[in-house]
Design a protein around this motif. Structure first.
Motif, PDB file in Angstrom:
ATOM      1  N   UNK A 125      13.211 -97.169 -11.463  1.00 31.03           N
ATOM      2  CA  UNK A 125      12.182 -98.183 -11.679  1.00 31.03           C
ATOM      3  C   UNK A 125      12.866 -99.533 -11.853  1.00 31.03           C
ATOM      4  N   UNK A 126      12.403-100.531 -11.113  1.00 32.42           N
ATOM      5  CA  UNK A 126      13.040-101.850 -11.161  1.00 32.42           C
ATOM      6  C   UNK A 126      11.983-102.940 -11.356  1.00 32.42           C
ATOM      7  N   UNK A 127      11.721-103.324 -12.601  1.00 37.78           N
ATOM      8  CA  UNK A 127      10.799-104.446 -12.840  1.00 37.78           C
ATOM      9  C   UNK A 127      11.485-105.758 -12.460  1.00 37.78           C
ATOM     10  N   UNK A 128      11.126-106.304 -11.338  1.00 40.49           N
ATOM     11  CA  UNK A 128      11.824-107.445 -10.750  1.00 40.49           C
ATOM     12  C   UNK A 128      11.273-108.759 -11.314  1.00 40.49           C
ATOM     13  N   UNK A 129      12.117-109.614 -11.861  1.00 39.36           N
ATOM     14  CA  UNK A 129      11.624-110.786 -12.585  1.00 39.36           C
ATOM     15  C   UNK A 129      10.900-111.820 -11.741  1.00 39.36           C
ATOM     16  N   UNK A 130      11.138-111.833 -10.448  1.00 41.33           N
ATOM     17  CA  UNK A 130      10.510-112.854  -9.617  1.00 41.33           C
ATOM     18  C   UNK A 130       9.018-112.612  -9.442  1.00 41.33           C
ATOM     19  N   UNK A 131       8.592-111.334  -9.475  1.00 40.74           N
ATOM     20  CA  UNK A 131       7.160-111.084  -9.257  1.00 40.74           C
ATOM     21  C   UNK A 131       6.537-110.055 -10.193  1.00 40.74           C
ATOM     22  N   UNK A 132       7.336-109.342 -10.984  1.00 34.84           N
ATOM     23  CA  UNK A 132       6.730-108.414 -11.939  1.00 34.84           C
ATOM     24  C   UNK A 132       6.414-109.121 -13.247  1.00 34.84           C
ATOM     25  N   UNK A 133       5.447-108.556 -13.972  1.00 35.96           N
ATOM     26  CA  UNK A 133       4.983-109.151 -15.224  1.00 35.96           C
ATOM     27  C   UNK A 133       5.164-108.168 -16.372  1.00 35.96           C
ATOM     28  N   UNK A 134       5.045-108.677 -17.580  1.00 35.18           N
ATOM     29  CA  UNK A 134       5.089-107.816 -18.760  1.00 35.18           C
ATOM     30  C   UNK A 134       3.849-106.922 -18.806  1.00 35.18           C
ATOM     31  N   UNK A 135       2.753-107.410 -18.249  1.00 36.06           N
ATOM     32  CA  UNK A 135       1.555-106.579 -18.192  1.00 36.06           C
ATOM     33  C   UNK A 135       1.746-105.411 -17.232  1.00 36.06           C
ATOM     34  N   UNK A 136       2.537-105.606 -16.180  1.00 41.66           N
ATOM     35  CA  UNK A 136       2.895-104.487 -15.296  1.00 41.66           C
ATOM     36  C   UNK A 136       3.583-103.388 -16.105  1.00 41.66           C
ATOM     37  N   UNK A 137       4.526-103.800 -16.929  1.00 44.54           N
ATOM     38  CA  UNK A 137       5.286-102.841 -17.721  1.00 44.54           C
ATOM     39  C   UNK A 137       4.387-102.153 -18.734  1.00 44.54           C
ATOM     40  N   UNK A 138       3.516-102.923 -19.384  1.00 47.11           N
ATOM     41  CA  UNK A 138       2.586-102.325 -20.347  1.00 47.11           C
ATOM     42  C   UNK A 138       1.671-101.319 -19.658  1.00 47.11           C
ATOM     43  N   UNK A 139       1.160-101.679 -18.476  1.00 46.53           N
ATOM     44  CA  UNK A 139       0.269-100.772 -17.743  1.00 46.53           C
ATOM     45  C   UNK A 139       0.988 -99.482 -17.374  1.00 46.53           C
ATOM     46  N   UNK A 140       2.264 -99.600 -17.003  1.00 47.04           N
ATOM     47  CA  UNK A 140       3.047 -98.399 -16.743  1.00 47.04           C
ATOM     48  C   UNK A 140       3.163 -97.554 -18.006  1.00 47.04           C
ATOM     49  N   UNK A 141       3.332 -98.209 -19.149  1.00 46.79           N
ATOM     50  CA  UNK A 141       3.418 -97.479 -20.414  1.00 46.79           C
ATOM     51  C   UNK A 141       2.197 -96.614 -20.657  1.00 46.79           C
ATOM     52  N   UNK A 142       1.022 -97.120 -20.342  1.00 47.64           N
ATOM     53  CA  UNK A 142      -0.208 -96.333 -20.508  1.00 47.64           C
ATOM     54  C   UNK A 142      -0.196 -95.109 -19.588  1.00 47.64           C
ATOM     55  N   UNK A 143       0.271 -95.316 -18.350  1.00 49.94           N
ATOM     56  CA  UNK A 143       0.348 -94.200 -17.387  1.00 49.94           C
ATOM     57  C   UNK A 143       1.378 -93.182 -17.847  1.00 49.94           C
ATOM     58  N   UNK A 144       2.515 -93.659 -18.330  1.00 56.03           N
ATOM     59  CA  UNK A 144       3.551 -92.760 -18.842  1.00 56.03           C
ATOM     60  C   UNK A 144       3.010 -91.927 -19.999  1.00 56.03           C
ATOM     61  N   UNK A 145       2.282 -92.558 -20.885  1.00 52.40           N
ATOM     62  CA  UNK A 145       1.737 -91.866 -22.052  1.00 52.40           C
ATOM     63  C   UNK A 145       0.821 -90.728 -21.641  1.00 52.40           C
ATOM     64  N   UNK A 146      -0.024 -90.964 -20.654  1.00 49.84           N
ATOM     65  CA  UNK A 146      -0.951 -89.929 -20.196  1.00 49.84           C
ATOM     66  C   UNK A 146      -0.228 -88.839 -19.419  1.00 49.84           C
ATOM     67  N   UNK A 147       0.764 -89.228 -18.609  1.00 48.16           N
ATOM     68  CA  UNK A 147       1.445 -88.239 -17.761  1.00 48.16           C
ATOM     69  C   UNK A 147       2.287 -87.263 -18.605  1.00 48.16           C
ATOM     70  N   UNK A 148       2.859 -87.749 -19.700  1.00 49.15           N
ATOM     71  CA  UNK A 148       3.690 -86.886 -20.523  1.00 49.15           C
ATOM     72  C   UNK A 148       2.893 -85.720 -21.109  1.00 49.15           C
ATOM     73  N   UNK A 149       1.618 -85.955 -21.317  1.00 45.32           N
ATOM     74  CA  UNK A 149       0.777 -84.880 -21.849  1.00 45.32           C
ATOM     75  C   UNK A 149       0.659 -83.720 -20.846  1.00 45.32           C
ATOM     76  N   UNK A 150       0.756 -84.054 -19.547  1.00 45.61           N
ATOM     77  CA  UNK A 150       0.638 -83.015 -18.520  1.00 45.61           C
ATOM     78  C   UNK A 150       1.917 -82.201 -18.385  1.00 45.61           C
ATOM     79  N   UNK A 151       3.043 -82.811 -18.718  1.00 41.67           N
ATOM     80  CA  UNK A 151       4.316 -82.127 -18.493  1.00 41.67           C
ATOM     81  C   UNK A 151       5.009 -81.703 -19.790  1.00 41.67           C
ATOM     82  N   UNK A 152       4.325 -81.867 -20.894  1.00 50.48           N
ATOM     83  CA  UNK A 152       4.890 -81.476 -22.196  1.00 50.48           C
ATOM     84  C   UNK A 152       5.143 -79.971 -22.256  1.00 50.48           C
TER      85      UNK A 152
END
Length: 428
Positions: A401-428
């Motif tokens: 995963x490469x959050x690129x500073x020229x076009x990625x945002x902190x909200x991109x990273x936060x949104x990924x965090x929400x997806x990560x949180x939900x996905x971990x429940x499936x693979x726990x």
């Protein structure tokens, strides 16, 4: 930024974006869609997004071709004969060089071969090549065939450095120790600047100094470092380097590469090279005579004439880089990647599903984080993609995963965090 200052909240991410001096550049790029929604694009380490200005830059050259035809080589704005020169200031800033030490040309693997012709001249005693184990396959194939070209055995000639048992990354002291051990048998160090699989940024200065101390050359493949890490190739005394422009430099799939050759080789016409018309003295080129006279600096390693359309697409991104500035990009990159690291550790905790194998020290990485997936395998990657996350899967079990500073945002990273949180429940 201290990790304790990060927060897993939309409010925090929004405030970071509001305070980001580079936030405006996000709107200068096209984002792909996944399942009808704009993607969370963390794959700039494989292919950068398209700048919206690319079409106008290409249209300008197509118009010149349409209206001037062959006269476009010497007439009109940005005559094609000198097209390579426009990219030099930006490239010099990105890799830390003088303008005469860099030139955009060819593709990365081609450039590696051309540079090795000059800097790998094995003798009976000095013939070893040092590279990190697991180098990008193209580099491995290049080294293998270069060694065979000289009638040597790749198995005994190419020395591959592996991390210590139980570790993912090479220790700088181990690299330097191996260089010292090889001593006067070492011909060239030819490593990545930033390892594509683990995301480790090597200490290029220390490696170069060590190589020179034993009489060897030091060259680097900067495919994952150029435009992503702080580079000072001239000051670090690097002998040669090359990179591609379609990752962090957003120049389009398979687009033009670039090279660096230290200025001490600028007046070395005796240095072996595979020459071509475009590397010949510019003032005498159209005399069409025998006898190769190399141009000053990196330009003397050119072979074929410039790919004008490729350079135009390249320039669209380079102009954005110059407006943004590498210092600001690197500062944002550290914060953005730090935030991604914080969220992954905060959310995954002790689940045992994934492990960050990229060095923790910001000085030893760029914006990429490589995640070793211990449970779920590619199903984890596919789950993230179904939710709009575009990353990069690498066999056998790593997601990059490469959050690129020229076009990625902190909200991109936060949104990924929400997806990560939900996905971990499936693979726990």
């Amino acid at each position: 930024m201290n990790p304790t200052e990060y927060q897993f909240t939309a409010e925090f991410a929004k405030k970071m974006d509001e305070d980001d001096p580079l936030a405006k550049f996000r709107d200068q790029f096209y984002f792909p869609k996944v399942n009808g929604k704009q993607a969370i694009y963390f794959c700039g380490n494989s292919l950068g997004l398209q700048p919206k200005t690319v079409k106008s830059y290409l249209d300008k050259e197509l118009s010149n071709w349409e209206n001037l035809a062959v006269d476009g080589h010497f007439h009109g704005e940005d005559a094609w004969y000198y097209a390579r020169k426009k990219s030099k200031p930006a490239l010099a800033e990105i890799v830390g060089a003088h303008t005469h030490e860099v030139v955009a040309m060819n593709n990365l693997s081609s450039n590696l071969h051309f540079l090795m012709v000059s800097f790998y001249q094995p003798t009976e005693k000095r013939n070893k090549i040092l590279v990190e184990a697991g180098a990008f396959p193209s580099d491995q194939y290049m080294l293998e065939t270069q060694v065979k070209f000289h009638g040597l055995d790749p198995e005994s000639t190419i020395i591959e450095l592996k991390p210590r048992a139980g570790e993912h990354n090479l220790r700088t002291e181990d690299i330097l120790a191996k260089i010292h051990e090889l001593g006067d048998s070492l011909a060239v160090v030819n490593m990545a600047g930033l390892q594509y699989y683990t995301g480790q940024l090597f200490d290029i200065k220390a490696i170069t100094n060590a190589a020179h101390a034993v009489g060897a050359y030091a060259g680097f493949d900067l495919a994952h470092a150029a435009g992503n890490a702080s580079l000072k190739l001239h000051d670090w005394d690097v002998d040669f380097a090359t990179w591609c422009s379609y990752k962090y430099m957003n120049s389009g799939p398979g687009n033009i590469s670039g090279i660096f050759v230290h200025e001490r080789f600028a007046e070395r016409p005796d240095l072996p090279r595979f020459a071509g018309w475009w590397g010949h003295d510019e003032g005498q080129r159209f005399l069409m005579e025998k006898g190769f006279i190399p141009m000053h600096g990196a330009d003397g390693w050119q072979v074929a004439n410039s790919n004008v359309l490729a350079l135009a697409a390249h320039q669209a991104s380079l102009d954005i880089f110059q407006e943004a500035g590498m210092e600001k990009l690197l500062a944002k990159s550290e914060k953005l990647t730090g935030y991604l690291e914080y969220l992954i550790q905060e959310i995954s905790g002790k689940s045992g599903i994934l492990e960050i194998i990229t060095p923790k020290d910001p000085a030893e990485r760029g914006c990429q984080l490589s995640l070793h997936i211990h449970r779920g395998g590619k199903a984890v990657f596919d789950e993230w993609y179904s939710q709009g996350v575009v990353g990069d899967w690498r066999n056998p079990n790593v997601i990059r995963l490469a959050p690129t500073p020229l076009y990625n945002s902190f909200m991109d990273v936060f949104s990924f965090g929400l997806i990560l949180e939900q996905s971990l429940k499936k693979f726990a």
